[in-house]
Every structure is written in structure tokens, then in C-alpha cells.
Design an enzyme around this catalytic site. Structure first.
Site, mmCIF file in Angstrom:
data_model
loop_
_atom_site.group_PDB
_atom_site.id
_atom_site.type_symbol
_atom_site.label_atom_id
_atom_site.label_comp_id
_atom_site.label_asym_id
_atom_site.label_seq_id
_atom_site.Cartn_x
_atom_site.Cartn_y
_atom_site.Cartn_z
ATOM 1 C CB SER A 132 3.832 6.049 -11.311
ATOM 2 O OG SER A 132 3.748 7.449 -11.406
ATOM 3 C CG ASP B 131 -3.877 7.724 -10.120
ATOM 4 O OD1 ASP B 131 -3.541 8.911 -9.964
ATOM 5 O OD2 ASP B 131 -3.121 6.854 -10.572
ATOM 6 C CG HIS C 213 -0.246 8.307 -8.603
ATOM 7 N ND1 HIS C 213 -0.487 7.714 -9.830
ATOM 8 C CD2 HIS C 213 1.110 8.377 -8.494
ATOM 9 C CE1 HIS C 213 0.669 7.468 -10.436
ATOM 10 N NE2 HIS C 213 1.642 7.849 -9.643
#
Lengths: 368, 368
Positions: B148, B314, B348
Site C-alpha cells: 500500500s 484489490d 486490498h
């Protein structure tokens, strides 16, 4: 011929028995019609609106510039041809555009219901419409069509009033609201509830309309994420930046941020917050299988020709949800349905925006 | 061997020149290390944290039960094996866990910066880390890994300090933050800003920690939608309902609603709202191509072996975004990269949760 737009409000004094066991009485239903009812009443098309929609589906009111939410689809020579069909669109029970909702006066006094308004379901909305049609002496219709929450109503009609419509066209909807859709609604509900100007439901609606309600704007912003798709957001906004603000200013804005702000805050000028809580609640608890052993059992009641339409990149009601309905018809052995997954990058709002992708299908379905 | 967890804070008096043209001085960087630095300093692995993460990536502090955010990945005999590697994870500049951020005292007085804190970028975060490593006399590292926002840092390192790392492992990230991710951040920012308890940035952080900040909770709820996927939400929550509340009660709750509430409100007890504004801003303005003619030109600087990992479902940083980086490497003729799209329904947060899906890849990459 002309659109022949007419707006009416019908008043009902008999109690409306709701799914919750509670009753609503008396109540009003505001509705709009386009075209002319033919002699044998065989040309009725019912249009069902979505979360923030209203009975005003087509045409433009005098002195206004904005036309009804499906104006591109409904009218003379359009897909829902008002030269042929008598179109009825009613504002759902629980809404804020004329039909009885949480901000309507609670009989017999004149104070709004607010939290005393009962939770209504999509099934209740459909029941109220069925009662309206009874009043209008319409006992069977040619077709029922709607998208999003309107599609939910169309499906609910098919199950609970199986002999009422010949054809059902449901688009951008589902058989039961899924957790991601509930989650988006949750953000909005929480944002409304926690806004001090909401005054725990005891706000002055005129003040809200004038000053806006940040919480509802924020919730609507979350909603707008779910109405688009990554593909359409990339196409629409990319990483475009409002150059009047610096990139390194904390409050400098990307185009997508301005879009959300504008649509979020503008929304609070024309929609009522308590109504938003009630209608999103109706959407959250929507489940065609409720009261049946399963979705399959529910769908066994259907006799109308079913037209199920999903949009490929809809992230709110995903295309596989509609396919799950189609699969159940297949399992039942009911072949009287069409399932179409429309190629579209737009996302959920395609049912309002990309009319060219389904208008000929709608026309053929109604006329065929 | 033991994890050998050590926590330090380094103080810097030289100005940090930021991308915005502004400077930060003096500033602190808090960091944590695991394992032991070998004699020729060839065993350093840098771990980069995400939006709400910190330097505390592994191990458990005395008296606490919760371990570091990548504890499953970092430790003796784990994928990032602290028997072999000296692991460093630093809290990013602009954060609220020890490194200088918007709530740090503004030199020379003791009042927090608040809005006077400059906007920092991912590139700035990386630059500050590079300066920290200089201080530690570490001038080249074996690998940099992050997911991320941590993946963004890893990629930014690869471009701006091409000779610093042998290997880069970037997962669940992108080359430039896309409008849907900016939109989710926008909802959170707006919700924080409009909360009266935020006091336009002049809140008392102790009061916020005690009482929570509804706006930040609401924003975090929106965030949680983006951290999961429709598939994982269906699996995790379905339409389960908390039966203590009635389905027809306006405030009755689906499981997914309780989940969002719990995580949203809990979040405000341990994260600072102004910091949330600054870090989400850093994420929004992140774009590897900034300062270059194109992403391709930026990627031409890379010399490290690149390991690009995306997760199939995601919805925040979509797998095609990582593929776009891989495609540019292909276009450039740089074959020194791996691109892996991991089968995962989780969404995610898979980079934090589904370690079993990539730990052996990480191990092989580091050890190979």
C-alpha cells in the site's frame, strides 16, 4: 403527439399494512402519468424510481430547465413510447416528493412523523403502488420497468403480484442487498446521524435546504463512489487538478474531489435527510427471499416474462447478482426470461446515463 | 535467535527540503530494528509502512498483546528472517507515532504545527528515510519492501535512489493514485473537517482520544469498504443481522454495519485526525511520474531488481495499476522485474492478512 404530463396526488384513508406489522394511515401517493390510457387499459407501463428519484420521470415542468430522470427514455417516439403507452410513475411511500414519508405530518396533528415513521420495505412500496393502481381501476399492466431501487420494485412486483404485469424489466438491481452496498449506505447514515445540524432528527427542513447538511453531503460523496466505476472515474477525472489551488496545498483539489463536493453539497438542497435514512434502510433490508424458504422458492411465483439487465462494471449491484436470479430461473426450469449483461465502463449510473445501450432493447421488449 | 526488537528516535537539525519547496527543521524520525546488522552491512532490509501503520512492524511490546503490523512476516525463521537480516522500519515523516508530524511541536515554541505543517509527499518520506540511513552509516541495502503506501515508498526509492537497494518488493500499490482512491480519501477528509469536535484543526488530542471523533470514524468506515472486496465482504458478513435489533427498527444493524462502526470508532482512539489529513494528502498527490516527462521516463532510472505484486480483488489499488508499471518496464526493455498478480478474494488488506499467499515468494526473493 405530446408527452401529456400529468401530476396527481391520491389520498388513502384505509390503513397500509406494512411488512413490519405496523400500519400507515392515512397516506398520500403522488404520481405522474404520460401518454393516454387506451380503452381496454392494456397499454399501461409502470416506471419505478431509484433511491433519490421521484415520480417526475419525464418531461420538464414549466419554469424549470431540468427534465425528469428518465426523460431520454420516456416520450413520444422514445423507447417507452408515450404515443403507445400510458406511463405511470409514482413517488414511493417513505420518500419526500409528495408521497407520505418521515417528514409528512402525522395524522391527526400537523407535526412531521420524524422517527415515528415506520420502517418501510421495498415490498411495502410496491404494495402501496398496487393499491394506487386499484384506485385507478388498473388491475393488470403491460410492463413494469425500473433501475436500481426501481429494479428492486419491479422484481418485488413479479413475486408478490405475479398476475399483475405481463413483462418485468429490472436493471442494475439485485435479489438481496449485499454487504458492500449496505456498507456504503452505512457511511451515509452515520454521517447524517452524527451531524449536529441534523439535531438528532429534529432539524428544521427549511434551514437544512438553505444551509445544507454536511453529513448528508459526505454520505452522498460515498454514494457517488459506488455509482461510478474505476474505469469511468479514470475517464472522467483522471488525476486532473484544479490549478487554481497548489498541488502542495493541503486543501488543493483534484477534479474528482471537486465533483464529489459539488454533487454532495448540492444534494442536500433537494433531498431530505430523514428520508435518506428511511429509504437506505428499505434498500438494506431488501431481500426477495424474505418470507420464502429461499430465493428459488420466491422466484417460483413469477409468471411474467422477466428481463434482467446488469451493467458489467456496476460496483454497487454487481452483475453476478442479477445472474444469480437468472441461474435460479434456469434451476426452476422457467425459460421465460432474458438475462443481459451490458458492456459498460460507466458503473451503476449507466441505467440513468447510457440509455443508448439499452433503449432499443426496452423498445423491442415493450413492443414485441 | 530472538527478534532483537529495538526502538529509537533520531533527531535531525539540518533542514529537510520538501518537494513543495518548503522545509522542515528540525525533525525527528522514530524507527525500529529487528535482527543484527552484519559486519559488512550487507544484510539490511527496509520495511515501509502504510497509511495508518508505524515503525512497529514486528514483535510485541512489554505489557501489550497486539504485535506489530507485519509480525507474521518478520522474525526468526519467518519470510523476512531476522536471523539473517537486519530489518529497519521507520515511522514516516508526517505521521503521529514519533516522527515529526502535524501534531509535533513547532520549533522553537512548543505548540503543535497543526495547519502550519507543510504538505509532505511520499518522495519526502523516502528522502527523510534516506537521510536516516546516512546517519546510521548505511548507504546501500539488500531490499526494500512495503505494501500500500509502503509499496509507494518502495517504488519511490527505486526511482529516486536507484543505487540504494538491490531489490524492491512493492505490493498492493500503484504508480499514481487514481481518482477512486482519492475519492475514498476525500470522504474521510471531508468528514474530519466538518466534525465540530475537530474544531477546525484546533482540537485537544487527548480529548479526541478519549471521546473519539465521529468524522474520522465515518471516514475510516469509507476506508474499510476500500480495504475489502465484494467477495470478502460477502464471505465475512453476508446479510447476517444482529438479532438483538429488529430488522424493521431503523437502527437495527447488519453484521457489516457493526463491523464498520467498531473499526471506525476504535480507530479514533489511536490515530490523529490532522495526521490523517496529511497522510491521505501525501497518498493523493503520489505520482511516480512527477518531475519526469512520463512514467516511462521515471522508470528508466530504476536499476534494482523489481518485484511487483498485486492482489486480484484489490479495489483500492487495482491490479492493472501494477501491471501498468510492468508494461512500462517491458516497453523500456528492462527485463529485471517480476510481476505477480496474486489470486485473492480478500481485497486490498490481503497484504496484511493473507501472508501465506506471498511469504514464500518474499523469502525466496530476499534469500535468492
Amino acid at each position: 403527439m405530446s408527452l401529456n404530463l400529468q401530476t396527481y396526488t391520491e389520498h388513502f384513508t384505509n390503513p397500509l399494512y406494512l411488512e413490519s406489522g405496523r400500519i400507515l394511515e392515512p397516506y398520500d401517493i403522488t404520481y405522474e402519468t404520460y401518454g393516454e390510457l387506451n380503452e381496454d387499459k392494456s397499454n399501461v407501463v409502470v416506471v419505478c424510481h431509484a433511491l433519490t428519484g421521484s415520480h417526475h420521470a419525464a418531461g420538464t415542468y414549466e419554469g424549470e430547465t431540468k427534465s425528469g430522470w428518465w426523460d431520454g427514455l420516456i416520450g413520444p417516439n422514445k423507447a417507452i413510447d408515450t404515443d403507445k403507452y400510458f406511463v405511470i410513475c409514482s413517488n414511493v411511500i417513505g420518500s419526500c416528493f409528495g408521497s407520505t414519508g418521515p417528514m409528512s405530518p402525522q395524522h391527526p396533528h400537523q407535526e412531521p412523523y420524524r422517527y415515528k415513521f415506520p420502517v418501510v420495505s421495498i415490498k411495502d412500496m410496491v404494495k402501496a403502488q398496487r393499491i394506487l393502481f386499484d384506485r385507478l381501476d388498473i388491475h393488470r399492466v403491460h410492463a413494469i420497468i425500473g433501475g436500481s431501487m426501481g429494479g428492486m420494485q419491479a422484481l418485488q412486483f413479479a413475486i408478490h403480484y405475479p398476475n399483475f404485469a405481463n413483462k418485468i424489466i429490472a436493471m442494475a438491481a439485485t435479489h438481496a442487498t449485499q454487504p458492500w452496498a449496505i456498507a456504503f449506505n452505512k457511511v451515509a447514515q452515520e454521517a447524517i446521524l452524527k451531524d449536529p445540524d441534523f439535531k438528532q432528527g429534529y432539524y428544521d427542513p427549511e434551514i437544512i435546504k438553505e444551509q445544507g447538511l454536511a453529513g448528508m453531503a459526505i454520505g452522498r460523496m460515498a454514494g457517488h463512489i459506488s455509482f461510478l466505476s474505476p474505469e469511468s472515474m479514470r475517464e472522467k477525472f483522471g488525476r486532473d487538478y484544479k490549478l487554481t489551488d497548489g498541488l502542495y496545498e493541503l486543501f488543493g483539489k483534484f477534479q474528482v474531489e471537486s465533483y464529489l463536493e459539488y454533487n454532495g453539497y448540492n444534494f442536500t438542497k433537494w433531498f431530505d435527510p430523514l428520508t435518506y435514512l428511511y429509504i437506505t434502510k428499505a434498500i438494506n433490508i431488501y431481500d426477495l427471499s424474505r418470507g420464502f424458504d429461499s430465493l428459488r422458492e420466491a422466484l417460483k411465483r413469477v409468471t411474467a416474462k422477466m428481463h434482467l439487465i446488469s451493467f458489467k462494471n456496476d460496483i454497487l449491484f454487481k452483475n453476478f447478482e442479477m445472474l444469480e436470479i437468472a441461474d435460479e430461473f434456469k434451476n426452476i426450469g422457467n425459460t421465460n426470461y432474458d438475462y443481459i449483461d451490458i458492456e459498460s465502463d460507466y458503473g451503476h449510473d449507466a441505467f440513468l446515463v447510457e440509455l443508448e445501450k439499452f433503449e432499443s432493447y426496452v423498445k423491442d421488449t415493450l413492443d414485441g
